[in-house]
Design an enzyme around this catalytic site. Sequence first.
Site, PDB file in Angstrom:
ATOM      1  CB  CYS A 242      -0.908   0.003   1.237  1.00 24.10           C
ATOM      2  SG  CYS A 242      -0.016   0.120   2.810  1.00 24.10           S
TER       3      CYS A 242
ATOM      4  CG  HIS B 146       2.698  -0.619  11.681  1.00 23.55           C
ATOM      5  ND1 HIS B 146       3.919  -0.972  11.151  1.00 23.55           N
ATOM      6  CD2 HIS B 146       1.829  -1.568  11.261  1.00 23.55           C
ATOM      7  CE1 HIS B 146       3.786  -2.097  10.453  1.00 23.55           C
ATOM      8  NE2 HIS B 146       2.536  -2.478  10.508  1.00 23.55           N
TER       9      HIS B 146
ATOM     10  CB  SER C 237       2.730  -6.072   4.676  1.00 23.09           C
ATOM     11  OG  SER C 237       2.056  -7.305   4.870  1.00 23.09           O
TER      12      SER C 237
ATOM     13  CB  CYS D  57      -6.809   1.662   5.197  1.00 23.23           C
ATOM     14  SG  CYS D  57      -6.012   2.214   3.663  1.00 23.23           S
TER      15      CYS D  57
ATOM     16  CD  GLU E 252      -3.543   0.794  12.503  1.00 18.05           C
ATOM     17  OE1 GLU E 252      -4.720   1.180  12.657  1.00 18.05           O
ATOM     18  OE2 GLU E 252      -3.159   0.159  11.497  1.00 18.05           O
TER      19      GLU E 252
ATOM     20  CB  THR F 207      -6.038   1.320   9.219  1.00 18.19           C
ATOM     21  OG1 THR F 207      -4.728   0.749   9.345  1.00 18.19           O
ATOM     22  CG2 THR F 207      -6.089   2.645   9.958  1.00 18.19           C
TER      23      THR F 207
ATOM     24  CB  SER G  61       0.904  -9.416   7.425  1.00 18.48           C
ATOM     25  OG  SER G  61      -0.047  -8.574   6.807  1.00 18.48           O
ATOM     26  CB  SER G  62      -3.268  -7.735  11.234  1.00 14.77           C
ATOM     27  OG  SER G  62      -2.684  -7.919  12.500  1.00 14.77           O
TER      28      SER G  62
ATOM     29  CB  CYS H 279       0.126   5.178   7.211  1.00 16.84           C
ATOM     30  SG  CYS H 279      -1.252   5.238   6.058  1.00 16.84           S
TER      31      CYS H 279
END
Length: 281
Positions: free
Chosen positions: A15, A77, A265, A193, A129, A165, A221-222, A99
Amino acid sequence: MLSLKIDIDNNSGFCFGVVYAIEMAEEILNEQGYLYCLGDIVHNDEEVHRLQERGLRIIDYGFYRSLTNEKVLIRAHGEPPSTYQTALQNNIQLIDASCPVVLKLQNRIKRTYDERKPVYIFGKEGHAEVIGLKGQTNNEAVVFGSYEEMRSHRFPQEITLYSQTTKSTAELYRIRDAIETTGVKVDLKDTICRQVSNRDEELRSFAAAYDIIIFVSGSKSSNGKMLYAVCKEANPQTYFVSAIQDLRREWFTPNQRIGICGATSTPMWLMEAVKTKLAEM
C-alpha cells in the site's frame, strides 16, 4: 514440467503507506549506510531481511530508549506519544513515515478521549498500530480482536467504536450490530483503510478465476491473515506462503491456472520470485 499457467494479481503489493516508509529508509541508507528502525518496517520477513542487508537495524523499545544522537525511522504503523517524548529527551532525529491514514485515526481517537468518552478499538492487542492508537488514550482504550472477544466485555451505556485500519469491514459492522442488540449506544467510526477494504471484492473475483491461489504474506501481517481468509472463502484451493521455500509440488497438477496475490505488506518482487519458482516446476 507441470506447465502451469501463472498470473500475478496487479492490485496486490505494498500500500502507499508502506511504499513511502521503504522509500524513506532506502534514501537514508544510500546516504549514511545504516539506519535504525523501531520495530519491523513491514510485517514481511523477506522484505525486512532485504533491507537489513542494506544496513537497516531493527530495534525494540528497550534499545530505543538507550539510544542518543541518532536517526530512527518510525514505520507506517505510527507510534504513541511516549516515542516522541523519548526522542526529545535523547536528541533522536525521528524519520517519521507514519501512514497519513493512521495519523488521522490517532488524532480522532485523541479527540474522543479528551472529550472523556469511552474509547473501544476493534484491533489486535499488541499490534504496532494498536500500540500507537492506545497511546492516544493514556492506554485506557479497550481493545478486542474479534466478535468472540467482544462478547466477554461489559460495556457502558454509550461507547465510541474505532477500528485498526487493516481489519475486516464486515466484521466491524457485525460487532457494532451485536453490541447494539444489548442496548448499548454505539457511535461507530469506520476507520478501516479503503485501500485495504476495497481489496476484498477484488480478491474474491481474482481468487475465483483460478484453479489454485498462492497467497503470499508475512506470518505476522494482520492484513495478510484477513485477506488470505477472503481468498480461501472464494477459492478453497488457496495456499498461504511466506517464502518460495514454502511451495510444495504436490499441490499442483499439470496445466493448472495459478493465481498469485498478497497482502498490502507483500513486496511485488517476492510474488515475482514465487511465479518464477512455479514456472520451474
